[in-house]
Design an enzyme around this catalytic site. Structure first.
Site, short mmCIF file in Angstrom:
data_model
loop_
_atom_site.label_atom_id
_atom_site.label_comp_id
_atom_site.label_asym_id
_atom_site.label_seq_id
_atom_site.Cartn_x
_atom_site.Cartn_y
_atom_site.Cartn_z
N TYR A 205 54.91 77.25 16.88
CA TYR A 205 54.25 77.16 16.18
C TYR A 205 52.99 78.91 15.96
O TYR A 205 52.29 78.82 15.22
CB TYR A 205 53.17 76.98 17.42
CG TYR A 205 53.57 75.14 18.03
CD1 TYR A 205 53.76 74.50 16.76
CD2 TYR A 205 54.55 75.31 19.04
CE1 TYR A 205 53.55 73.21 17.04
CE2 TYR A 205 54.90 73.88 19.41
CZ TYR A 205 54.84 72.64 18.28
OH TYR A 205 55.33 72.13 18.28
N ASN B 188 44.36 67.35 13.50
CA ASN B 188 45.74 67.72 13.90
C ASN B 188 45.78 67.03 15.34
O ASN B 188 45.47 68.36 16.30
CB ASN B 188 46.30 69.23 14.49
CG ASN B 188 47.97 69.11 14.46
OD1 ASN B 188 48.41 68.51 15.25
ND2 ASN B 188 48.23 70.54 14.73
N ALA C 214 50.54 65.93 20.09
CA ALA C 214 51.51 65.36 20.28
C ALA C 214 50.98 63.54 20.14
O ALA C 214 51.80 62.73 20.12
CB ALA C 214 51.69 65.49 22.11
N ARG D 25 62.05 68.34 13.01
CA ARG D 25 62.01 68.07 14.60
C ARG D 25 62.94 66.94 15.04
O ARG D 25 63.40 66.71 14.54
CB ARG D 25 60.61 68.33 15.12
CG ARG D 25 60.70 70.23 14.07
CD ARG D 25 59.20 70.14 14.61
NE ARG D 25 59.17 71.11 16.22
CZ ARG D 25 58.24 70.96 17.13
NH1 ARG D 25 56.94 70.71 16.89
NH2 ARG D 25 58.36 70.90 18.35
N PRO E 107 46.20 68.47 21.32
CA PRO E 107 46.33 69.02 22.71
C PRO E 107 47.11 69.92 22.69
O PRO E 107 48.44 69.62 22.16
CB PRO E 107 47.28 67.42 23.82
CG PRO E 107 47.29 66.55 23.04
CD PRO E 107 46.61 66.45 22.21
N ASN E 108 47.63 70.81 23.81
CA ASN E 108 48.50 72.25 23.07
C ASN E 108 48.12 73.33 22.11
O ASN E 108 48.83 74.07 22.51
CB ASN E 108 49.71 71.80 23.57
CG ASN E 108 49.71 70.85 25.10
OD1 ASN E 108 49.26 71.94 25.89
ND2 ASN E 108 50.60 69.99 24.68
N ARG F 28 52.02 79.37 23.54
CA ARG F 28 53.34 77.91 23.19
C ARG F 28 53.98 78.35 22.24
O ARG F 28 53.86 78.80 21.02
CB ARG F 28 52.61 76.84 23.49
CG ARG F 28 51.93 76.70 21.97
CD ARG F 28 51.47 74.67 21.65
NE ARG F 28 52.48 73.64 21.73
CZ ARG F 28 51.96 72.50 21.41
NH1 ARG F 28 50.70 72.41 20.41
NH2 ARG F 28 52.97 71.96 20.87
N GLU G 123 45.58 64.49 7.81
CA GLU G 123 46.22 65.13 8.52
C GLU G 123 47.43 66.33 8.43
O GLU G 123 47.67 66.70 7.41
CB GLU G 123 47.56 64.09 9.27
CG GLU G 123 48.28 64.90 10.00
CD GLU G 123 49.27 62.82 10.31
OE1 GLU G 123 50.00 61.83 9.76
OE2 GLU G 123 50.23 63.35 11.23
N HIS H 201 49.85 69.16 9.83
CA HIS H 201 51.03 70.13 11.22
C HIS H 201 51.33 71.68 11.45
O HIS H 201 51.41 71.57 9.87
CB HIS H 201 51.81 69.00 11.75
CG HIS H 201 51.93 67.63 12.17
ND1 HIS H 201 50.96 67.18 13.62
CD2 HIS H 201 51.76 66.56 11.81
CE1 HIS H 201 50.68 65.77 13.45
NE2 HIS H 201 51.10 65.33 12.26
C1 DQA Z 1 51.83 69.46 16.17
C2 DQA Z 1 53.56 68.85 16.59
C3 DQA Z 1 53.78 67.54 17.15
O1 DQA Z 1 54.83 67.24 17.06
C4 DQA Z 1 53.36 67.82 18.58
O2 DQA Z 1 53.61 67.61 19.71
C5 DQA Z 1 52.17 69.47 18.76
C6 DQA Z 1 51.72 70.27 17.23
C7 DQA Z 1 51.82 70.40 15.00
O3 DQA Z 1 50.88 71.51 14.70
O4 DQA Z 1 53.13 70.91 14.40
O5 DQA Z 1 51.78 69.95 19.55
O6 DQA Z 1 51.18 68.22 15.69
#
Ligand code: DQA
Length: 144
Positions: free
Chosen positions: A22, A73, A76, A106, A9-10, A17, A97, A99
């Site tokens: 990011y 990735n 959230a 964080r 998501p996102n 964002r 995995e 990120h």
């Molecule tokens: C994320 C880190 C997560 O905590 C966050 O909710 C994201 C992006 C990252 O790529 O840094 O949406 O996975």
């Protein structure tokens, strides 16, 4: 080597964002970056992004028998989803995995990763490069 690259998501909102966290490049730029990294490694990649937990579970299940590995990735859902963890365990594919940000520096809730309970490796805080590193790790594993 066929790799499924799954973003949660996102991640489709990259560039808009929280650019301080990011970056300013968008999702299309991320896809282009990963495609170039994959082609340098001689790997085949397909992309999936969804804001829905169930759709991500379905895509992980679809990887069974169709891919050699997964780069994920889960965004959230990383911090909440037992369903995504169970799907990864169910298909049993080598998984890395990724990120973009450093989830360990964080908020405390980001320090918990259900995906990490299955993934062979976790790369965070390296932006787009983390995905290239994940592919390189899988390529080394497959000797390609
Ligand atoms: C994320 C880190 C997560 O905590 C966050 O909710 C994201 C992006 C990252 O790529 O840094 O949406 O996975």
């Amino acid at each position: 080597m066929k790799i499924s690259v799954i973003n949660g998501p996102n991640i489709n909102m990259l560039g808009i964002r929280e650019p301080d966290i990011y970056g300013k490049r968008d999702y299309a730029a991320l896809v282009g970056y990963i495609e170039r990294a994959a082609s340098d490694l001689g790997a085949e990649v397909t992309f999936f992004q969804s804001n829905s937990e169930g759709d991500i579970v379905t895509e992980i299940q679809r990887a069974y028998g169709n891919y050699d590995g997964i780069v994920i990735n889960a965004a959230a859902y990383t911090h909440t989803s037992v369903a995504i963890l169970d799907a990864l365990k169910a298909v049993g594919l080598p998984t890395v995995e990724v990120h973009l940000s450093d989830i360990n520096t964080r908020e405390d809730f980001r320090k918990i990763s259900y995906v990490s309970l299955y993934a062979e490796k976790m790369i965070c805080g390296k932006g787009f490069e983390g995905y290239a590193e994940a592919l390189a790790y899988l390529a080394r594993k497959y000797g390609k």
